[in-house]
Scaffold this active site. Structure first.
Site, mmCIF file in Angstrom:
data_model
loop_
_atom_site.group_PDB
_atom_site.id
_atom_site.type_symbol
_atom_site.label_atom_id
_atom_site.label_comp_id
_atom_site.label_asym_id
_atom_site.label_seq_id
_atom_site.Cartn_x
_atom_site.Cartn_y
_atom_site.Cartn_z
ATOM 1 N N ASP A 1 0.832 -1.203 0.000
ATOM 2 C CA ASP A 1 0.000 0.000 0.000
ATOM 3 C C ASP A 1 0.870 1.257 0.000
ATOM 4 O OD1 ASP A 1 -2.726 1.179 0.255
ATOM 5 O OD2 ASP A 1 -1.897 1.961 2.124
ATOM 6 N N LYS B 1 1.537 4.255 -2.898
ATOM 7 C CA LYS B 1 1.407 5.684 -2.617
ATOM 8 C C LYS B 1 2.637 6.459 -3.054
ATOM 9 C CE LYS B 1 -1.764 5.103 1.305
ATOM 10 N NZ LYS B 1 -1.962 5.218 2.767
#
Length: 815
Positions: A678, A682
């Site tokens: 994750d 980003k």
């Protein structure tokens, strides 16, 4: 003397006719009246259907005839209570028997001539007017019935006859000169030729009948009574925010009616124009409403645009070629050809080079027009001087109309830019020298969007309506909808934004409401909705074809992330908190960005990084202003920051991860957060938004999870593995304590390389005191060299993520 005309809906049934009689009775107390009535609502269509059915030798015409008879007798039964009912029924039976004879003739001959059709269609007004005349006589004994055919004379152009005004005016004036009756009632639409054959004045010709009478007797006013409160700023059936126009000039009214404002038949204005007789458009069902006044004196409230109108089912015919340049007579030959085939030209535009001419006609005339034009220019076509004409069907004409448009600069630009922003392609443009209207030809599928967009731009105080199609209504989605519900009034009053949620979908159900979902009941409505189907959701969203449409993805679903291009290519903006698309293969990311620019459809994903923090937006402003990013350091996982801030000797790693999930800080699959993927997504998004090309595989992921944890296939096994490896996590905590450091999962980009991983953060680092679920990003750029640009704040949680999505929606509204 006043002239009143009542349309088909006003005389649709006995109840409505009673309202008409009340209006007539009240107005007859002050002035003598001429009253013109149309056929009962739907009867003209039935007569036309019966005629065509009979001409096709289909015996079903008799059923249609019986329906016509039944409708009229039902009105008689409900409306007439006097002793004249039997006499009236006898008259109607005689008329209907004549109608039957004509239809039988069409059936036997298998043909329907224009002359016969005129006679058949005349029965609609003849039957209704005689019924209303008897009912009116009981209320106003001094009322009379007069057959319009006796005093309105035309040529023999059956279907749309031309009035002989010299004879007609004399007949009308001579008749009314000696009439003492308080009310004279006449059928509209019908007339007769000089030799006595029944003719008609064109569909909608009852308005024209009333205008002819008003001009001939120099009436004080002409009142057109219908089922709406006047002429509207746009078609209220398509534009719900449309408002009645209080005052409008004759010329403006003619333009609007020509371009499809059906409340007024276009030729109506001409007879009363020279005598300056005002026309009132009034509502039979709201007689006290002001209506619309049409006169020479058009009052304005400062808006140069009086209305927006449109004509559907248009075909555009283009004829072009070098053989037209400098050759006199080309236009004459073109229009003469169309005139000879009785094809009406609605729209004309010609290039100044004379290289091409575009004309707009009705769809049904397109094939005949093409054949006729190609025949006329067959020599030039054979010599390749002119190309065979090109026909485009299923188009619409949209027109802005206003007498004062010529005194205001930039209206064309506003019109075209407004349509362009909503991806409404303009096929042709026309503007007269009078500048009373600007007309554009667009695709039929775009007419609703175009009318609403233009109305919003010119009539709604610049209030912009945003139409949202939301997929995903979990924790974040629910907060998002609640925020819209709470802020809806504020946004409309202060930002001039009107937000409507048109569609909602979760994994089970989806619900659409084209007028906007009642958000206070959204959960119940969604539960009662149809079965969720992603393809059907896309189709329905596109079919709505609303201006300022926004698809909002509040899922973490990979398949949903693959459909963004289908929305962007249809000028539907995309707002998403789903990181998958922006962190997918670079070519796909760039394609979405390019589609966004090409189709003028924003693609916003602020919440992909930092939830509600303005990280991506700030980065965009840096890049646009010419700055260049060299280095990024960041803690980008609110969930991981929450976990490591709360992990301690007394609070196990397993329990902290569980709590993070309960509070909504992690994905449903916590391994997505803890694996580092994750965070990698980003930082990848920030790198790409900084202008660098990079793939997810290029980012080094220094995972802190034991391999066994990573290999689990479900949450139960994953949490069990966390317990099994408790000592591993306790060892990480002990190392941090020994180094007087804190554990933070950090993302870094520098010198074209990127990595993510758990780091021991010393006390002098700005990352050290990052509490709770906060995120922090440091940008080192050409301008921020020694001291980086720092953004810090809550980076996880349903409410802040929802607010970030909401902010993206508002950004689109403010464009």
């Amino acid at each position: 003397m006043n002239v009143l005309k009542f349309g088909g809906t006003s005389v649709a049934n006995a109840q409505n006719i009673s309202k008409v009689i009340e209006i007539v009775t009240k107005k007859s107390q002050n002035n003598k009246l001429i009253v013109v009535v149309s056929a009962l609502s739907g009867i003209t269509d039935l007569l036309l259907l019966a005629s065509n059915t009979a001409a096709k030798k289909d015996k079903n015409y008799s059923k249609q005839l019986n329906l016509i008879k039944t409708k009229h007798l039902e009105v008689v039964e409900a409306l007439i209570t006097s002793d004249k009912k039997n006499d009236l029924v006898v008259i109607l039976d005689e008329e209907l028997e004549q109608l039957k004879t004509l239809l039988d003739g069409c059936f036997l001959l298998g043909e329907l001539t224009p002359r016969t059709l005129d006679i058949i269609l005349s029965f609609g007004e003849l039957l209704s007017s005689q019924i209303i005349a008897v009912a009116l006589e009981k209320k106003i004994p001094s009322s009379l019935f007069k057959d319009s055919r006796e005093i309105i004379k035309t040529n023999a152009n059956f279907g749309k006859a031309t009035v002989d005004f010299k004879i007609t005016n004399t007949l009308i004036q001579n008749y009314f000169k000696d009439v003492e009756a308080a009310v004279v009632l006449l059928p509209g639409f019908i007339a007769s030729s000089i030799n006595g054959n029944t003719t008609t004045l064109g569909r909608g010709g009852s308005d024209y009948t009333a205008s002819i009478l008003a001009a001939a007797v120099n009436a004080f006013s002409l009142e057109i009574w219908t089922d709406v409160n006047g002429m509207f700023t746009a078609n209220p059936k398509i534009v719900k925010q449309a408002q009645p126009i209080a005052s409008i000039s004759y010329q403006e009214a003619m333009e609007l009616s020509h371009f499809g404002a059906k409340v007024l038949y276009p030729p109506t204005i001409q007879p009363v124009l020279n005598s300056n007789i005002p026309i009132w458009i009034k509502n039979t069902f709201e007689p006290e409403a002001f209506g619309t006044l049409i006169s020479n004196d058009s009052k304005t409230n400062g808006n140069p645009i009086k209305g927006i109108s449109h004509i559907e089912s248009i075909a555009l015919i283009t004829i072009e070629g070098s053989g037209m340049i400098g050759v006199s007579g080309s236009s004459k030959r073109l229009f003469e050809t169309l005139s000879n085939h009785k094809i009406n030209v609605i729209f004309i535009t010609q290039a100044s080079s004379e290289h091409s001419i575009c004309i707009g006609i009705q769809n049904q005339d397109a094939e005949e027009a093409k054949l006729a034009i190609d025949t006329t220019f067959e020599i030039e076509i054979a010599q390749n001087k002119i190309e065979a004409c090109v026909v485009e069907k299923d188009l619409c004409i949209v027109a802005l109309v206003g007498e004062n448009m010529k005194n205001h600069q930039g209206l064309s630009g506003k019109m075209f830019s407004t349509l362009g922003k909503n991806n409404v392609n303009i096929r042709a443009i026309a503007q007269g020298a009078s500048e009373r209207n600007i007309s554009v030809v667009i695709a039929k599928k775009d007419v609703q969007k175009a009318l609403n967009t233009l109305h919003e731009r010119f009539f709604e105080d610049n209030t912009k309506q945003l139409n949202l199609f939301v997929m995903g209504v979990g924790n974040v989605g629910e907060k998002f909808i609640d925020q819209i519900y709470q802020q809806k009034k504020f946004l409309k009053e202060n930002l001039k934004l009107n937000l409507r949620v048109i569609a909602l979908s979760n994994s089970r159900n989806m619900y659409f409401d084209e007028e906007g979902i009642a958000l206070k009941d959204w959960k119940q409505l969604l539960n009662e909705g149809e079965k969720a189907d992603r393809n059907e959701f896309i189709t329905k969203t596109k079919t709505c074809n609303y201006r300022n449409s926004i698809f909002v993805d509040i899922t973490a679903n990979n398949e949903v992330a693959t459909i963004y291009d289908q929305f962007l290519t249809d000028n539907i903006a995309v707002v998403t908190c789903n990181k998958i698309a922006a962190s997918s293969q670079y070519d796909n990311y760039k394609n979405l960005k390019n589609l966004s620019r090409k189709f003028n459809a924003p693609f916003l994903f602020e919440t992909n990084v930092g939830a509600g923090l303005p990280i991506i937006d700030t980065l965009k402003h840096l890049i646009v202003s010419g700055d260049k990013v060299h280095k990024i350091q960041a803690v980008l996982s609110g969930s991981l920051n929450f976990i490591f801030n709360n992990f301690s000797e007394s609070y196990s790693f397993h329990d902290v991860v569980k709590e993070a999930g309960i509070q909504g800080f992690t994905e449903p699959d916590p391994k997505i957060d803890l694996s580092g993927i994750d965070v990698a997504r980003k930082i990848l998004i920030l790198i790409r938004e900084s202008g660098y090309k990079m793939e997810i595989e290029d980012i080094i992921n220094n995972s802190f999870l034991p391999e066994e944890c990573m290999l689990t296939s479900n949450n139960e096994d994953f949490f069990a593995s966390l317990i099994k490896h408790t000592s591993h996590f306790e060892n990480l905590l002990a190392q941090a304590k020994a180094k007087s450091s804190r554990l933070k999962f950090v993302a870094t980009f520098e010198n074209g390389k990127a990595s993510v991983g758990l780091e021991f953060i010393p006390s002098d680092s700005p990352f050290y005191n990052l509490e709770g679920k906060d995120n922090i990003v440091q940008f080192y750029t050409d301008r921020y060299v020694d001291q980086p640009l720092l953004i810090k704040g809550a980076g996880a949680g349903a409410a802040v993520t929802a607010s970030g999505i909401f902010a993206d929606v508002i950004r689109i509204g403010n464009v």
